[in-house]
Every structure is written in structure tokens, then in C-alpha cells.
Design an enzyme around this catalytic site. Structure first.
Site, PDB file in Angstrom:
ATOM      1  CB  SER A   6      13.789  -7.661  10.160  1.00  0.00           C
ATOM      2  OG  SER A   6      12.781  -8.124   9.314  1.00  0.00           O
ATOM      3  NE  ARG A   7      17.597  -4.715   3.698  1.00  0.00           N
ATOM      4  CZ  ARG A   7      18.856  -4.995   4.021  1.00  0.00           C
ATOM      5  NH1 ARG A   7      19.499  -4.243   4.901  1.00  0.00           N
ATOM      6  NH2 ARG A   7      19.478  -6.010   3.484  1.00  0.00           N
ATOM      7  CB  VAL A   8      10.033  -6.405   4.469  1.00  0.00           C
ATOM      8  CG1 VAL A   8      10.643  -5.649   3.329  1.00  0.00           C
ATOM      9  CG2 VAL A   8      10.500  -7.828   4.503  1.00  0.00           C
TER      10      VAL A   8
END
Lengths: 221, 561
Positions: B422-424
Site C-alpha cells: 500500500s503506497r500511501v
């Protein structure tokens, strides 16, 4: 389709055959030949005649002699033979200009785009004459004064000379529709009835949905 | 029920009286050919791309899709079998719109907003265009609030923030939909509006989903947009856009948080491919048209966390109704001064507020909404490098990868935590979860490295064996059954127990029972710790010590099952 008792000219079909439509290339080529034909005819002052001859070739001749069209558009038959036949068939029967036109087409192997040329020629001539085709459908035949009034109105609105094609269509119930290009001005009774019907449906069902209690009584459940 | 006929008659009479006669002017064309959900129209010279058109005879609507030199390609939104060659078509001058608002909540609708659940018509004054432009840079703010899915493996390892786009990807039958449904069910207390868009699914599957949502009380805040495999391709193609439009109403106009599940975009891409090929658009890779990427990117770009707008208002102002106009500050041109986004708000609090005693900084009531997207992609044999999966992976802010091997080994949800990212979302995690998620990740990484060794059956040294034991327990902890989302505080407590090695002595098959009894124990006998955690949202030294003590107290009470 009848126009005031006459058949609608073949070049004013509301739905052109799809083969003509799809062949964008053919339409482009046809435009060039149409412009050439009309420029030549204009000099002699015989544009309308040319169109009539072209229309007659496509409707009267080709329709009764489909083999003749097949012969002309068949690419396996040599140009010389076609030219010979064209001259034999049309010499004296068609105008020299028209025969020359056919021979030029033949020389360039373009006899297959004749139908497109007719459609484009009508458009080119309309532009030259600063006029526009207008299809008027009415439930009953138009009286002369109605026709004159309509023409005058159209002239004012379009700023072009309207060329009227009046069609009697009893299905309209009453009133008339005027079609200019893709625009349809609809003052027919049929459409008005449809509109009011849809409005009644929409508004009363909305009212019933929002205030159900008003429309039904509790008694009798 | 008896109708009052005079009332009905009065409505009709009024309508007729009010009917204004005017000439109906319309641009018309004719149908040249029709087939498989598309039609080719001659005429309509002035039609605009994306404009809605109507087949006059049947009243069916369509969308202008292809504008060509001599004809217009139209996708038909409705029964295309009733349309014949030569039918008249007219332009409407409108874009495709769907009904939105509270009347749609709890309903199952088709992509045009028509009811499909037999619960009567949808009466709402609001509608929104199906296609809308995503908010720009200035209209957004960074993701800062978590969207709790209630699934331990996701909230701990691949956390999702409000406004994020997180892809759920995996083979068929790996539990992709189950994750999305659990996430929806968990929004009950979070006041998030959920939209579930079913694209090209079996009607029976959609029915199951609706039943599950209803059984768990989730339909009270959810909308189901349903297109099944039997629907024509145009409807399947526009379904996600109309679902997004329904969520956007709440995001833009009510400032609410929303969640959209697109289940699944693989089928939408296939529907779009069908349309494009029928329209004779040139095929590209895997016969998809060149703009299939844009098809998905413009949809997912509509997910956003909108910037909050802040104004300085008098202390006694009702915070629930604040609008821009309430601002006591004015710009030089006399427009109200509004502070946009978190940095501006900080500035307002530090520098502007002290100049205005007796005032406060308040949020404009309908700003700061968000739309979180959970697109679903189905892969074939785990092939993530196929065209559509790579496209959507590159668009989204992370992916949850589901593995059939794990699924059949009983690890459910079958999330492969190694390659899921999950990048953010990490920024939005609550501090308590963030602090323990780190050790969880390390434990699992070490475990995966050693797992292969363990299968050889060789003798292992003590340290390795304990790492393995820890890993096995952690894998057990992350298992969770369907329709049982868990509160994030409970998640923190159980993962904390695992990370501190408190379960190392519990048999692997007893972990689930331990967890259940432990959470019950904490809820009933130690509510103060739970409440403390709920308030603080982080593991302070104090709470950590108390939690550890509580676990020690619970250990002897555990009854193996």
C-alpha cells in the site's frame, strides 16, 4: 415515396444506401468528378439537364437493365469495349456533354462511383445556386398560398433559396414537419400528442410517488 | 387500496392546461445498421462525442461514441433488439445522468439508475453526469485518515487510507469479493457510504452479495449497481462510472467519505473491448483498444481525498452548517477568505486566529469528502503481467494480492503479504497499529525465509526454531473468517500479543480460540485498557505495560478447545 403525386428523385433519398455512405474514398473521388461535370455544364448553362440525365441513367436505365450496370462496373472488361458500347448506346440519345463525361469516367475506371457522383452533384449544384433542399411533410396537401408562405418564411430564416419537396404523410394526423439537413422542425399533431402523453406520464407518476396518500383512500383495503 | 380518481383527474387536467405548445426542434438521423449493442447512424451532423441520443420510436437511449466522416457510432443503453434499420434518432443535448442521493441508498440499481430490486421507483431530485472530470491538484489533500477494512492482514500490513485506490487482485475463487464485502460491512460505525458495482457477474452472485450485505445491516448505507453477464456490453462498460457518480454526490456535495468497489474491472475491459471492436476501432495488445488504459485511469482518478476548507467564524457558530460566506475575514476583493488544506489550516490557527479573539477555525461543512476505490482484477493462473492487470496495478496506489495456494492451505483471507503493498495508506494508519505493524512485518519476513528450511525436517537451532514458531503464530493470527470484520483496537491488541511472543506457547490450532477468548476477556474485564487505547490511538508506555499485564492475567484462564 411520392412528392405531390410524383416520385421522389432518386438523389433525394433520406437514407442513402450504406455502400455509398461507407465508401468515404468514393465520396471524395465523386466530389471531384461532380465539380468537374457541373463546371463544364454551367458554361453551357445546362447543369439541371446534366443532373436529370444522370438521374435518369441511374433510375430508368440501370433499374430496368441491371446487367448493363454490372457490365459497366465490371473491372475485367476492357476500357475499349466499354467505350465502344457507351458510344453505341448513348450517341444521339444522350447529350454530347454527358456522353463525354461517361467516356472520361470510363477512361479513368471510375464508372463504379456514378451513384456517389449523383449525390455529390446535387450538393454541389445546391451550393452553386445558393439553395437548400427542404423536405416538408404534411398531413394534407399544401394549398398554394400555404406553400408560398412557407417558402417565404424559409427563405428568411435560412438566407438561402429553399427547394421544397412536399410529401403528404397522413400519419402525422395534422400539422407539418420541415426538415433542413439534419434539423427537423416538428409541428405535427402526432408529435404534440406524444409529447403531452409523455409529460402526463412523467408528472402524474412523480406526483403519485411523492404523495401517495393524496391519491388513495384508506377505506376499501 | 382504492384510488381517488378525482385527484388523479385533477392532476391530469392541470397538466393539460399547463401544456405549452411549441414546435419541437430536433436534430435527427437514421439508423443505418444495428447490432450487438451498437448502432451506426446517418445524419446527426452536429452531435457531440458522449452526448446522449434517443431512438424516437422506442425511447431507448444511446451514447454517441464514434464520430466519423459520414456516420455516427452509437452505443445503445437498453434493448437494442427493438431497434431496426431506418429508425429515427434524435439528439438530446444532454450528457448521460444517473439519479443520486438518499433515495438510492439501500437500493439495487442498474447503471442507468433504474431499480432492479423490485422496491418501486427511485424518486430523487438530484442527478449527476455519469462521466465527470476528476478533481485537480488544488482540490485535493493528502490521504490522512484510515479506511478500516476490519481485516487484520490488511489494516496491519497494507493499510488503506480514505481517498486511496487499492487494487484487489487474484485468481478466480481466491476471496477477492469477500474482502471487499467485509470492508463494506465494517463501515457500519464509520459512517462511510459504500457503492458496490457488479460488472458482468452472475446474477446469483450479485444476489448473494446483496443478501450478505442485508444480513449484516450494510444495505442501510450502501448502493449496489448491478450489471450481470446477460446485460449488453454498453451497460457493463458504463457501470463503474455511474457507481462513481453516485458516490461523488456524497463526496462533493455532502463532504462524506465513500467507498467504491468495482467488481471487476477485467470484465469491464472485456465489455469495452467488445464495443470498440464492433465500432471498428483498431485493436491493440490482446485486441484491447488503445484507450483501455484511459478507460481505467479516468475512472480511478475520480477517487480522491478532497481538500478541506477552513474559515474563521465566531465561537458560537454552528459547526455543522458553516459555509464559505461565514468567514469573518475578507480578501481584498471582498470575497470570503478561505483556508484550503491542512497547511493553510495550520497557518490560520497559528497566525490568524490570535488576531481574532472569541473566534474559532471551523471546517466548511461539505468539504473534505473522499472516495476510496477498491477495484478488483481477476488474473488467469496468477499471471499479473497480462495487459489489464499491469495497467491497473500501475494506476492504483497499491495492491492486495491473493494466492490460491494460501487459500487452499487454509490461510484465509489468502493475502500474500510479501508482495502486497500500500503506497500511501501507511500515513493514515493509527499510531498504535503503525508501531506494531513494523514488528509484524519483520517477523513474517524472517518466517518466510526460514519456512523452506523447516520443510526439510532438519534439526534447527533454538533461535531459528523460535523464529519459525513466532511466524506460524503470526500467520494464524492473520487468519480471519468471512463477514467478521474486527475493530482496529481489537486488531492492535491481538497483534500486540502475538508480536510480544505471548502466543508462542499456544498450540497453532488453538490460536483462533485464544484470540476469541482474549478479546472477550479484554472487553468484559479490562474495558479501561481498551477505552484508553481507543482514546489515545497509540501505544503509550503506560498502556503497553497494562496490556502486557492483562495478557499475563489472561494466560492461565485460557481454555483450549
Amino acid at each position: 415515396m411520392k412528392v405531390d403525386g410524383e416520385a421522389l428523385p432518386s438523389y433525394f433519398d433520406e437514407t442513402p444506401p450504406s455502400a455509398v455512405l461507407y465508401d468515404v474514398e468514393a465520396r471524395r473521388v465523386a466530389r471531384v468528378y461532380a465539380e468537374a461535370l457541373l463546371t463544364a455544364a454551367e458554361k453551357a448553362g445546362r447543369s439541371e439537364e446534366m443532373l436529370e440525365e444522370l438521374d435518369s441513367l441511374l433510375t430508368d436505365v440501370f433499374r430496368s437493365q441491371p446487367d448493363f450496370e454490372r457490365f459497366l462496373t465490371n473491372p475485367t472488361i476492357g476500357r475499349d469495349r466499354k467505350r465502344h458500347t457507351l458510344e453505341e448506346v448513348f450517341k444521339g440519345r444522350a447529350s454530347d456533354l454527358f456522353l463525354n463525361f461517361l467516356i472520361v469516367l470510363n477512361a479513368h475506371d471510375r464508372l463504379d462511383v456514378l451513384r456517389s457522383i449523383l449525390i455529390e452533384s446535387v450538393a454541389v449544384l445546391d451550393e452553386l445556386r445558393k439553395r437548400r433542399h427542404v423536405v416538408v411533410r404534411s398531413a394534407a396537401p399544401l394549398a398554394d398560398d400555404q406553400r408560398a408562405r412557407l417558402l417565404q418564411q424559409l427563405r428568411q430564416v435560412m438566407q438561402l433559396e429553399p427547394k421544397l419537396l412536399a410529401i403528404v404523410d397522413p400519419e402525422l394526423i395534422g400539422g407539418l414537419t420541415v426538415r433542413v439537413g439534419d434539423w427537423l422542425y416538428d409541428a405535427s399533431v402526432r408529435t404534440r400528442l406524444n409529447t403531452i402523453r409523455n409529460q402526463l406520464f412523467a408528472s402524474s407518476s412523480h406526483e403519485i410517488q411523492t404523495r401517495r396518500d393524496r391519491f388513495s383512500s384508506d377505506q376499501g383495503n | 387500496m382504492r384510488f381517488k380518481h378525482d385527484e388523479i383527474a385533477s392532476v391530469l387536467t392541470r397538466e393539460i392546461e399547463q401544456y405549452k405548445d411549441q414546435i419541437d426542434v430536433r436534430e435527427v438521423g437514421r439508423v443505418l445498421e444495428v447490432g450487438d449493442g451498437i448502432a451506426r447512424i446517418y445524419g446527426l451532423g452536429g452531435v457531440m462525442a458522449g452526448e446522449m441520443i434517443e431512438f424516437t420510436r422506442t425511447g431507448v437511449r444511446g451514447l454517441a461514441f464514434n464520430l466519423e466522416e459520414n456516420s455516427v457510432g452509437v452505443i445503445i443503453l437498453g434493448d437494442y433488439l427493438a431497434i431496426t434499420e431506418g429508425d429515427e434518432v434524435k439528439t438530446t443535448g444532454q450528457l448521460l445522468q444517473v439519479p443520486v442521493g438518499d433515495a438510492v441508498i439501500g437500493r439495487v440499481v442498474d447503471p442507468l439508475g433504474n431499480p432492479r430490486d423490485g422496491k418501486g421507483p427511485i424518486v430523487t431530485p438530484y442527478s449527476r453526469p455519469v462521466e465527470s472530470i476528476a478533481p485537480g491538484v488544488a482540490g485535493r489533500q493528502p490521504v490522512n485518515q484510515p479506511l478500516q477494512t476490519g481485516i487484520k492482514a490488511i489494516d496491519a500490513m497494507t493499510p488503506i487510507g480514505r481517498g486511496q485506490r487499492e487494487l484487489i487482485i487474484g485468481d478466480r475463487k481466491t476471496g477477492k469479493t469477500a474482502i471487499a464485502i467485509d470492508a463494506i460491512i465494517n463501515q457500519k460505525e464509520e459512517k462511510v457510504i459504500c457503492v458496490y458495482v457488479a460488472i458482468g457477474q452472475k446474477d446469483s452472485t450479485v444476489r448473494q452479495v446483496v443478501e450478505a450485505l442485508e444480513a449484516n445491516g450494510a444495505m442501510d448505507y450502501s448502493i449496489v449497481v448491478s450489471t450481470s453477464a446477460k446485460d449488453p456490453a454498453p451497460l457493463q462498460y458504463i457501470a463503474p462510472y455511474s457507481g462513481a457518480a453516485m458516490a461523488e454526490y456524497y463526496m462533493y456535495e455532502q463532504g462524506r467519505d465513500t467507498l467504491c468497489v468495482y467488481d471487476d474491472l477485467t470484465k469491464q475491459a472485456a465489455a469495452y473491448r467488445q464495443l470498440s471492436l464492433l465500432m471498428r476501432r483498431p485493436p491493440g495488445r490482446e485486441a484491447y483498444p488503445g484507450d483501455v488504459f484511459y478507460c481505467h485511469s479516468r475512472l480511478l482518478e475520480r477517487s480522491a481525498k478532497l481538500a478541506e476548507r477552513w474559515v474563521i467564524v465566531p465561537q458560537d457558530a454552528d459547526a455543522g452548517k458553516v459555509t464559505d460566506d461565514w468567514s469573518v475575514l475578507r480578501n481584498p476583493d471582498n470575497t470570503p477568505k478561505v483556508f484550503v488544506g491542512p497547511l493553510d489550516k495550520e497557518h490560520a490557527e497559528k497566525h490568524e486566529l490570535p488576531k481574532h479573539p472569541g473566534h474559532k477555525v471551523a471546517k466548511v461543512w461539505n468539504t473534505g469528502g473522499s472516495m476510496t476505490a477498491l477495484p478488483i482484477i481477476e488474473t488467469l493462473e496468477g499471471e499479473v503481467s497480462a495487459y489489464i492487470p499491469t495497467n491497473v496495478i500501475s494506476i492504483t496506489d497499491g495492491q492486495i494480492y491473493l494466492q490460491p495456494d494460501l487459500f487452499f492451505a487454509g490461510v484465509r483471507p489468502a493475502i500474500d503479504v510479501g508482495i502486497s503493498v500500500s503506497r500511501v495508506g501507511g500515513k493514515a494508519q493509527i499510531p498504535a497499529m503503525k508501531s506494531i505493524a513494523g514488528s509484524l512485518r519483520l517477523d513474517l519476513a524472517a518466517f518466510r525465509e526460514l519456512e523452506a528450511f523447516a520443510q526439510l525436517g532438519t534439526d534447527l537451532d533454538k533461535a531459528t526454531q523460535s523464529q519459525l514458531d513466532r511466524g506460524y503464530r503470526m500467520v494464524e493470527i492473520l487468519k480471519q473468517s468471512q463477514y467478521q470484520p474486527m475493530n482496529v483496537i481489537d486488531q492492535v491488541m491481538i497483534i500486540f500479543a502475538g508480536a510480544k511472543g505471548q502466543l508462542d506457547k499456544v498450540a497453532r490450532n488453538q490460536v483462533a480460540a485464544w484470540e476469541k477468548q482474549f478479546l472477550l476477556f479484554m472487553k468484559e474485564q479490562k474495558p479501561e485498557i481498551r477505552n484508553g487505547l481507543l482514546q489515545e490511538r497509540k501505544l503509550t508506555k503506560d498502556i503497553e505495560a497494562k496490556l502486557l499485564a492483562a495478557i499475563q492475567e489472561f494466560q492461565p484462564q485460557f481454555k483450549a478447545v
